[in-house]
Design an enzyme around this catalytic site. Structure first.
Site, mmCIF file in Angstrom:
data_model
loop_
_atom_site.group_PDB
_atom_site.id
_atom_site.type_symbol
_atom_site.label_atom_id
_atom_site.label_comp_id
_atom_site.label_asym_id
_atom_site.label_seq_id
_atom_site.Cartn_x
_atom_site.Cartn_y
_atom_site.Cartn_z
ATOM 1 N N HIS A 1 -16.185 -39.853 -3.637
ATOM 2 C CA HIS A 1 -17.053 -38.671 -3.477
ATOM 3 C C HIS A 1 -17.716 -38.354 -4.819
ATOM 4 C CE1 HIS A 1 -18.610 -35.009 -1.916
ATOM 5 N NE2 HIS A 1 -17.542 -34.260 -1.923
ATOM 6 N N HIS B 1 -23.107 -44.662 1.835
ATOM 7 C CA HIS B 1 -22.985 -43.224 2.129
ATOM 8 C C HIS B 1 -22.582 -43.058 3.585
ATOM 9 C CE1 HIS B 1 -24.007 -38.957 2.406
ATOM 10 N NE2 HIS B 1 -23.954 -38.972 1.084
ATOM 11 N N ASP C 1 -25.321 -40.849 -6.827
ATOM 12 C CA ASP C 1 -24.524 -41.116 -8.029
ATOM 13 C C ASP C 1 -24.963 -42.343 -8.792
ATOM 14 O OD1 ASP C 1 -22.103 -39.938 -5.906
ATOM 15 O OD2 ASP C 1 -22.589 -38.959 -7.807
HETATM 16 C C1 SDX Z 1 -21.151 -38.625 -2.526
HETATM 17 O O1 SDX Z 1 -20.795 -36.990 2.108
HETATM 18 C C2 SDX Z 1 -21.647 -36.635 1.196
HETATM 19 O O2 SDX Z 1 -22.659 -36.039 1.465
HETATM 20 C C3 SDX Z 1 -21.265 -37.006 -0.239
HETATM 21 C C4 SDX Z 1 -22.325 -36.773 -1.315
HETATM 22 C C5 SDX Z 1 -22.601 -35.308 -1.526
HETATM 23 O O3 SDX Z 1 -23.695 -35.021 -2.032
HETATM 24 O O4 SDX Z 1 -21.686 -34.483 -1.287
HETATM 25 O O5 SDX Z 1 -23.521 -37.444 -0.954
HETATM 26 C C6 SDX Z 1 -21.852 -37.319 -2.664
HETATM 27 O O6 SDX Z 1 -19.954 -38.638 -2.381
HETATM 28 C C7 SDX Z 1 -21.981 -39.893 -2.490
HETATM 29 C C8 SDX Z 1 -21.103 -41.155 -2.221
HETATM 30 C C9 SDX Z 1 -20.505 -41.553 -3.567
HETATM 31 N N1 SDX Z 1 -19.492 -42.622 -3.384
HETATM 32 C C10 SDX Z 1 -19.721 -43.856 -3.846
HETATM 33 O O7 SDX Z 1 -20.784 -44.255 -4.341
HETATM 34 C C11 SDX Z 1 -18.490 -44.757 -3.750
HETATM 35 C C12 SDX Z 1 -18.889 -46.087 -3.116
HETATM 36 N N2 SDX Z 1 -19.230 -45.874 -1.722
HETATM 37 C C13 SDX Z 1 -18.195 -46.107 -0.710
HETATM 38 O O8 SDX Z 1 -16.935 -45.654 -1.148
HETATM 39 C C14 SDX Z 1 -18.629 -45.665 0.682
HETATM 40 O O9 SDX Z 1 -19.903 -46.113 0.857
HETATM 41 C C15 SDX Z 1 -18.556 -44.205 1.076
HETATM 42 C C16 SDX Z 1 -17.211 -43.620 0.854
HETATM 43 C C17 SDX Z 1 -19.563 -43.432 0.309
HETATM 44 C C18 SDX Z 1 -18.889 -44.131 2.570
HETATM 45 O O10 SDX Z 1 -17.897 -44.814 3.197
HETATM 46 P P1 SDX Z 1 -17.801 -44.805 4.811
HETATM 47 O O11 SDX Z 1 -18.897 -44.035 5.448
HETATM 48 O O12 SDX Z 1 -16.394 -44.422 5.189
HETATM 49 O O13 SDX Z 1 -18.124 -46.280 5.142
HETATM 50 P P2 SDX Z 1 -17.067 -47.403 5.188
HETATM 51 O O14 SDX Z 1 -16.128 -47.268 4.037
HETATM 52 O O15 SDX Z 1 -16.498 -47.442 6.566
HETATM 53 O O16 SDX Z 1 -17.975 -48.688 4.914
HETATM 54 C C19 SDX Z 1 -18.652 -49.330 5.977
HETATM 55 C C20 SDX Z 1 -18.710 -50.799 5.535
HETATM 56 C C21 SDX Z 1 -17.331 -51.369 5.199
HETATM 57 O O17 SDX Z 1 -17.433 -52.771 5.366
HETATM 58 P P3 SDX Z 1 -16.894 -53.421 6.800
HETATM 59 O O18 SDX Z 1 -15.451 -52.924 6.951
HETATM 60 O O19 SDX Z 1 -17.806 -52.846 7.869
HETATM 61 O O20 SDX Z 1 -17.020 -54.898 6.606
HETATM 62 O O21 SDX Z 1 -19.471 -50.887 4.310
HETATM 63 C C22 SDX Z 1 -18.622 -51.352 3.273
HETATM 64 C C23 SDX Z 1 -17.201 -51.123 3.713
HETATM 65 O O22 SDX Z 1 -16.321 -52.070 3.087
HETATM 66 N N3 SDX Z 1 -18.961 -50.553 2.089
HETATM 67 C C24 SDX Z 1 -19.076 -51.031 0.859
HETATM 68 C C25 SDX Z 1 -19.466 -49.943 0.068
HETATM 69 N N4 SDX Z 1 -19.563 -48.854 0.821
HETATM 70 C C26 SDX Z 1 -19.244 -49.233 2.076
HETATM 71 N N5 SDX Z 1 -18.887 -52.279 0.361
HETATM 72 C C27 SDX Z 1 -19.094 -52.409 -0.971
HETATM 73 N N6 SDX Z 1 -19.486 -51.396 -1.805
HETATM 74 C C28 SDX Z 1 -19.673 -50.164 -1.308
HETATM 75 N N7 SDX Z 1 -20.055 -49.186 -2.117
#
Ligand code: SDX
Length: 429
Positions: A265, A306, A364
């Protein structure tokens, strides 16, 4: 809200007509609140398909990459308004006119100081304590100083607490940095703008008078606007759930700060810059892209992906413009980190893994580059996010408390533990 309905037939043969409500923007919702009377729960870990509340504050269209604060597109607000106007908008629902803005800013300015005794709280932390740990503690402790404005059912008390939080978080955030550096705390200056005042409290020294660079002030103000609110994200949902028990607003915002700290997050900006620094050179990008795709590797591309945006995060676009401005004015336009970020973004946006999963740069990805160029240490990045998001948290908290049907949030569960069994006395275990 217009009423439609959805039919649900349970295994028992019971047929349910579930009311549906249509929003002004976005998805219709199915009201499942009475489902428990039929002996079933819905199941939605992570709330992927759950609308937890009704709100009028922020709207996100993840497919189109749209973010509206009270209906205004984020890029227009970032270009046309400053953070105080945006704060007024989030809290009150309309942009202020000049007189309303002047009164709002004056009111904030009257609350930027913190109680002198609060400064002693810092002495209990080690100098190398993570500033988010200090923020959680000190913001939560504010409730110990404001017994006079903690009747959350009193609108005036809610407004005063909101003002105090928005006004004091920059002061506390700057104190976290100054404490870590062994520098004296700097008092707020009412003649300065909100962002200018924050940078002054961060970096001014008693030994010489230098004012923050206007370009950096503008970039800081814009970062505050871009981070101000974001619908029912993890930390905002935390604030709402904490607030639903009637907890005081300072404790609720402290809970939001704790939740924001996670690297998935708000902690992602710090993690993203650490990742860019670890990559170090564009030649090493493929290695990290492979790791991000490897299911056996917990590494993820920080600043990418996201829960809602399956398109470019509109904030990332504005942030990218700001990054170039700030690096130019700080003489860091050839910063290798920027080169790594731009090349990483290019490669990731072409890579099928990221394209198929609609993983785009989020807020971010570029914010850390700007903050580092301004001279803010990496461990302060999420503190800045919390500073900016405070107005969103208090706006959402106020909206919830004012909701006549508001009740304590208490989700249920899918229980897969042991059924009832008898205790065997320890002698026989
Ligand atoms: C913020 O919610 C908000 O509005 C948050 C925010 C706000 O303003 O409040 O926007 C601020 O938190 C932005 C997000 C910051 N986080 C990151 O940058 C960390 C990296 N991102 C991931 O951790 C992830 O993308 C999330 C947590 C942001 C979202 O995760 P989800 O929606 O639970 O998606 P998921 O984990 O189920 O991923 C779906 C697929 C998976 O692969 P498969 O299982 O389908 O094969 O996408 C992959 C994940 O492994 N994936 C990534 C990835 N993000 C998702 N793979 C590599 N790198 C990534 N960053």
């Amino acid at each position: 809200m217009t009423e439609k309905s959805a039919k649900l037939t349970l295994p028992s043969g019971e047929e349910l007509n579930l009311a549906m409500y249509s929003p002004s923007e976005g998805n219709d919702v199915i009201d499942i609140s009475k489902l428990v009377k039929s002996g079933v729960f819905t199941y939605d870990p992570g709330f992927m398909s759950t609308a937890a509340c009704e709100s009028k504050i922020t709207y996100i269209d993840g497919g189109k990459g749209i973010l509206l604060y009270r209906g205004y597109p984020i890029d227009q607000l970032a270009d046309e308004c400053d953070f105080m106007e945006v704060s007024y908008l989030l809290l009150n629902g309309e942009l202020p006119d000049k007189a309303q803005k002047a009164e709002f800013v004056d009111n904030i300015n009257n609350h930027t100081m913190v109680h002198e005794q609060l400064a002693t709280f810092f002495r209990g932390f080690r100098r190398d304590a993570h500033p988010m740990a200090i923020m959680v503690g000190v913001v939560g402790a504010l409730s110990a100083f404001y017994h006079d404005s903690l009747d959350i059912n009193n609108e005036e008390h809610r407004s005063r607490s909101a003002t105090r939080l928005i006004a004091k978080v920059p002061t506390i955030a700057a104190m976290c940095y100054r404490y870590s550096m062994g520098h004296p705390f700097v008092y707020p200056r009412n003649e300065m703008s909100y962002a200018e005042n924050f940078l002054n409290m961060m970096f001014s020294q008693p030994s010489h008078d230098d004012k923050p660079d206007p370009t950096l002030v503008k970039a800081m103000d814009r970062i505050f606007t871009l981070h101000a609110d974001h619908e029912q994200n993890c930390s905002t949902s935390t604030v709402r759930l904490a607030g639903s028990s009637g907890a005081n607003p300072f404790a609720c915002i402290a809970a939001g700060i704790a939740s924001l700290w996670g690297p998935a997050h708000g902690g992602a900006n710090e993690a993203c810059l650490n990742m860019l620094n670890k990559i170090g050179d564009v030649s090493r990008i493929p290695e990290f892209i492979d790791r991000a795709k490897d299911k056996n590797d917990s590494f993820r591309l920080m600043g990418f992906g996201h829960r809602v945006y399956k398109n470019f995060d509109p904030r990332a676009k504005v942030m990218r413009e700001s990054a170039h401005e700030v690096l130019a004015v700080t003489g860091k336009q050839n910063d290798p980190i920027l080169k790594v970020a731009i090349e990483l973004e290019r490669i990731a946006l072409e890579d099928p893994y990221f394209v198929e999963r609609k993983l785009y740069p989020n807020v971010d990805f570029y914010s850390g580059i700007i903050l580092q160029a301004i001279g803010i240490p990496t461990n302060m990045f999420t503190v800045i996010f919390a500073l900016a998001r405070t107005v969103g948290w208090v706006s959402q908290w106020s909206e919830m408390i004012a909701e006549p049907t508001q009740k304590i949030g208490r989700p249920r569960q899918l229980y897969t533990g042991d059924s009832e069994r008898l205790v065997t006395p320890i002698e026989k275990r």
